[in-house]
Design a protein around this motif. Sequence first.
Motif, PDB file in Angstrom:
ATOM      1  N   MET A   1      41.941  20.105  51.573  1.00 45.92           N
ATOM      2  CA  MET A   1      41.676  21.496  51.266  1.00 45.92           C
ATOM      3  C   MET A   1      41.547  21.662  49.759  1.00 45.92           C
ATOM      4  O   MET A   1      42.150  20.916  48.993  1.00 45.92           O
ATOM      5  CB  MET A   1      42.826  22.369  51.792  1.00 45.92           C
ATOM      6  N   GLY A   2      40.766  22.655  49.359  1.00 43.19           N
ATOM      7  CA  GLY A   2      40.672  22.980  47.941  1.00 43.19           C
ATOM      8  C   GLY A   2      41.907  23.723  47.479  1.00 43.19           C
ATOM      9  O   GLY A   2      42.697  24.224  48.282  1.00 43.19           O
ATOM     10  N   ASP A   3      42.079  23.812  46.163  1.00 39.54           N
ATOM     11  CA  ASP A   3      43.230  24.529  45.621  1.00 39.54           C
ATOM     12  C   ASP A   3      42.894  25.159  44.276  1.00 39.54           C
ATOM     13  O   ASP A   3      41.914  24.799  43.626  1.00 39.54           O
ATOM     14  CB  ASP A   3      44.454  23.614  45.508  1.00 39.54           C
ATOM     15  N   VAL A   4      43.734  26.115  43.856  1.00 39.74           N
ATOM     16  CA  VAL A   4      43.534  26.804  42.580  1.00 39.74           C
ATOM     17  C   VAL A   4      44.868  27.373  42.111  1.00 39.74           C
ATOM     18  O   VAL A   4      45.689  27.830  42.916  1.00 39.74           O
ATOM     19  CB  VAL A   4      42.489  27.938  42.721  1.00 39.74           C
ATOM     20  N   HIS A   5      45.111  27.318  40.811  1.00 38.89           N
ATOM     21  CA  HIS A   5      46.302  27.940  40.225  1.00 38.89           C
ATOM     22  C   HIS A   5      46.109  29.455  40.212  1.00 38.89           C
ATOM     23  O   HIS A   5      45.015  29.952  39.939  1.00 38.89           O
ATOM     24  CB  HIS A   5      46.500  27.415  38.798  1.00 38.89           C
ATOM     25  N   ILE A   6      47.167  30.197  40.492  1.00 41.05           N
ATOM     26  CA  ILE A   6      47.075  31.654  40.570  1.00 41.05           C
ATOM     27  C   ILE A   6      46.509  32.260  39.287  1.00 41.05           C
ATOM     28  O   ILE A   6      45.725  33.210  39.323  1.00 41.05           O
ATOM     29  CB  ILE A   6      48.451  32.286  40.913  1.00 41.05           C
ATOM     30  N   GLN A   7      46.853  31.699  38.136  1.00 41.07           N
ATOM     31  CA  GLN A   7      46.354  32.281  36.887  1.00 41.07           C
ATOM     32  C   GLN A   7      44.878  31.978  36.665  1.00 41.07           C
ATOM     33  O   GLN A   7      44.155  32.779  36.056  1.00 41.07           O
ATOM     34  CB  GLN A   7      47.207  31.819  35.707  1.00 41.07           C
ATOM     35  N   ASP A   8      44.396  30.848  37.177  1.00 43.26           N
ATOM     36  CA  ASP A   8      42.958  30.587  37.136  1.00 43.26           C
ATOM     37  C   ASP A   8      42.223  31.521  38.101  1.00 43.26           C
ATOM     38  O   ASP A   8      41.126  32.007  37.790  1.00 43.26           O
ATOM     39  CB  ASP A   8      42.664  29.131  37.490  1.00 43.26           C
ATOM     40  N   LEU A   9      42.816  31.782  39.252  1.00 43.24           N
ATOM     41  CA  LEU A   9      42.216  32.725  40.193  1.00 43.24           C
ATOM     42  C   LEU A   9      42.123  34.113  39.567  1.00 43.24           C
ATOM     43  O   LEU A   9      41.087  34.787  39.667  1.00 43.24           O
ATOM     44  CB  LEU A   9      43.039  32.776  41.480  1.00 43.24           C
ATOM     45  N   THR A  10      43.190  34.543  38.918  1.00 46.58           N
ATOM     46  CA  THR A  10      43.171  35.845  38.260  1.00 46.58           C
ATOM     47  C   THR A  10      42.053  35.921  37.233  1.00 46.58           C
ATOM     48  O   THR A  10      41.371  36.951  37.102  1.00 46.58           O
ATOM     49  CB  THR A  10      44.528  36.130  37.600  1.00 46.58           C
ATOM     50  N   GLU A  11      41.835  34.842  36.504  1.00 49.17           N
ATOM     51  CA  GLU A  11      40.766  34.836  35.509  1.00 49.17           C
ATOM     52  C   GLU A  11      39.400  35.024  36.170  1.00 49.17           C
ATOM     53  O   GLU A  11      38.499  35.653  35.588  1.00 49.17           O
ATOM     54  CB  GLU A  11      40.794  33.537  34.704  1.00 49.17           C
ATOM     55  N   ALA A  12      39.232  34.513  37.382  1.00 52.19           N
ATOM     56  CA  ALA A  12      37.971  34.723  38.100  1.00 52.19           C
ATOM     57  C   ALA A  12      37.750  36.210  38.366  1.00 52.19           C
ATOM     58  O   ALA A  12      36.640  36.736  38.175  1.00 52.19           O
ATOM     59  CB  ALA A  12      37.977  33.940  39.412  1.00 52.19           C
ATOM     60  N   TYR A  13      38.802  36.903  38.805  1.00 52.21           N
ATOM     61  CA  TYR A  13      38.692  38.352  39.009  1.00 52.21           C
ATOM     62  C   TYR A  13      38.373  39.058  37.693  1.00 52.21           C
ATOM     63  O   TYR A  13      37.526  39.958  37.646  1.00 52.21           O
ATOM     64  CB  TYR A  13      40.004  38.906  39.575  1.00 52.21           C
ATOM     65  N   VAL A  14      39.061  38.675  36.633  1.00 50.57           N
ATOM     66  CA  VAL A  14      38.850  39.328  35.338  1.00 50.57           C
ATOM     67  C   VAL A  14      37.409  39.148  34.873  1.00 50.57           C
ATOM     68  O   VAL A  14      36.774  40.098  34.381  1.00 50.57           O
ATOM     69  CB  VAL A  14      39.847  38.790  34.289  1.00 50.57           C
ATOM     70  N   LEU A  15      36.871  37.957  35.035  1.00 46.88           N
ATOM     71  CA  LEU A  15      35.493  37.708  34.606  1.00 46.88           C
ATOM     72  C   LEU A  15      34.508  38.563  35.404  1.00 46.88           C
ATOM     73  O   LEU A  15      33.531  39.090  34.844  1.00 46.88           O
ATOM     74  CB  LEU A  15      35.153  36.229  34.764  1.00 46.88           C
ATOM     75  N   LEU A  16      34.741  38.720  36.684  1.00 44.02           N
ATOM     76  CA  LEU A  16      33.867  39.566  37.490  1.00 44.02           C
ATOM     77  C   LEU A  16      34.021  41.039  37.108  1.00 44.02           C
ATOM     78  O   LEU A  16      33.035  41.789  37.070  1.00 44.02           O
ATOM     79  CB  LEU A  16      34.156  39.366  38.979  1.00 44.02           C
ATOM     80  N   ILE A  17      35.228  41.465  36.812  1.00 43.44           N
ATOM     81  CA  ILE A  17      35.446  42.842  36.369  1.00 43.44           C
ATOM     82  C   ILE A  17      34.748  43.077  35.033  1.00 43.44           C
ATOM     83  O   ILE A  17      34.119  44.129  34.813  1.00 43.44           O
ATOM     84  CB  ILE A  17      36.957  43.140  36.273  1.00 43.44           C
ATOM     85  N   GLU A  18      34.811  42.113  34.148  1.00 45.27           N
ATOM     86  CA  GLU A  18      34.133  42.258  32.861  1.00 45.27           C
ATOM     87  C   GLU A  18      32.615  42.261  33.029  1.00 45.27           C
ATOM     88  O   GLU A  18      31.901  42.949  32.280  1.00 45.27           O
ATOM     89  CB  GLU A  18      34.586  41.149  31.914  1.00 45.27           C
ATOM     90  N   ALA A  19      32.116  41.523  34.008  1.00 44.64           N
ATOM     91  CA  ALA A  19      30.684  41.581  34.306  1.00 44.64           C
ATOM     92  C   ALA A  19      30.299  42.980  34.776  1.00 44.64           C
ATOM     93  O   ALA A  19      29.268  43.533  34.368  1.00 44.64           O
ATOM     94  CB  ALA A  19      30.322  40.540  35.363  1.00 44.64           C
ATOM     95  N   ALA A  20      31.129  43.566  35.639  1.00 44.70           N
ATOM     96  CA  ALA A  20      30.876  44.934  36.095  1.00 44.70           C
ATOM     97  C   ALA A  20      30.929  45.913  34.930  1.00 44.70           C
ATOM     98  O   ALA A  20      30.081  46.806  34.802  1.00 44.70           O
ATOM     99  CB  ALA A  20      31.905  45.319  37.158  1.00 44.70           C
ATOM    100  N   LEU A  21      31.918  45.744  34.094  1.00 42.64           N
ATOM    101  CA  LEU A  21      32.101  46.638  32.945  1.00 42.64           C
ATOM    102  C   LEU A  21      30.890  46.614  32.018  1.00 42.64           C
ATOM    103  O   LEU A  21      30.495  47.637  31.458  1.00 42.64           O
ATOM    104  CB  LEU A  21      33.360  46.224  32.185  1.00 42.64           C
ATOM    105  N   SER A  22      30.277  45.451  31.877  1.00 42.09           N
ATOM    106  CA  SER A  22      29.123  45.308  30.998  1.00 42.09           C
ATOM    107  C   SER A  22      27.810  45.697  31.671  1.00 42.09           C
ATOM    108  O   SER A  22      26.751  45.687  31.035  1.00 42.09           O
ATOM    109  CB  SER A  22      29.015  43.865  30.504  1.00 42.09           C
ATOM    110  N   GLY A  23      27.886  46.037  32.968  1.00 40.33           N
ATOM    111  CA  GLY A  23      26.676  46.405  33.692  1.00 40.33           C
ATOM    112  C   GLY A  23      25.853  45.219  34.149  1.00 40.33           C
ATOM    113  O   GLY A  23      24.671  45.363  34.473  1.00 40.33           O
TER     114      GLY A  23
END
Length: 347
Positions: free
Chosen positions: A217-239
């Motif tokens: 199975m794949g895996d990810v650290h919770i803080q790396d996962l959070t960064e994925a959300y943040v990057l997508l939110i910043e993409a939304a913020l920038s339009g």
Amino acid sequence: MTFKIFITGVTGYIAGDALYVLARKYPDFEYSALVRSEGSAAKVRAAYPAVRVVLGSLDDADLLRREAAWADLVLHAADASDHEGAARAIAAGLVEGHSEARPGYWLHTGGNGILTYFDTVEDRLGQPSDRVFDDLDGVEVLTSLPDEAFHRNVDKIVLECGVAHASTVRTAIVCPPTIYGNGRGPVSGRSRQCYEMAKVILTRGYIPIIGTGQAKMGDVHIQDLTEAYVLLIEAALSGNASPELWGARGYHLTVTGEHTWGPLARTMAVKAQEMGLVKSDGELAEYKMDKEEALKTAGFEAISWGLNARCKGLRLPKFLGWKAEHPSLEEEVPGILRSEAERLGLL
């Protein structure tokens, strides 16, 4: 105008960690958070006085619709991949409350359980697999899995909303694999699969193995996962309205590593002995489990130790530069054992 975010699941592991980062990085955003009980709400308010707590449940369709219409972005993580009614309510609110001039964004938390479909239909448990999914060239495979696949019913609601209303609602499914690391949320900071495995080793004194132990199975650290959300939110913020991020192709496998369940259990057992958390005269014995016994031992988490969900997360690295910044799962094993031992009162 202040950017507004509605979050579900802040008392849990994923959204709790995401809010921790967002509230510090973007303190001027307006946040509303769905919380089920007054007791948990008090903890959220104590940690984040500026967050508007909304008391309710995922069954409160009108409430979810109103909050989704109010928000510029919805981060849905509370039982997100399985609660069909909540997904429909969020979709309705985003459609009602947004326009081409003010599009709404939806970050929906899916789960790699959907990738275990072929093990299920082929009645395979604890066996290796060569099937590897990817979210870049293979994204259409992910967005067209059979309707019987785990989480697929909710995935379809999100995808259909993002396609049918592409000009006003931009959707992205964030699909995490096995998550590890201590969360920083106000209520719960514990993941499940690896921590339940640690619990079995610490309390029962054996190494749990499903089948041959060769499922991956794949895996990810919770803080790396959070960064994925943040990057997508910043993409939304920038339009950033790129079709590579949202809508029909907006399916993101947030995976940074891969583990094999049997060797992981053995590594945990050896490390637990080295740390003095398990007393034994010799090596811990391996205990082979079938499906029924696994369920009795640790529920679906134990079943997952025999399932394959192999995948490559290529879309976010390519289009938003996302990458692993935190320890691998193997490097985190001592921390997993220590936190679980503390929770169980063994330290």
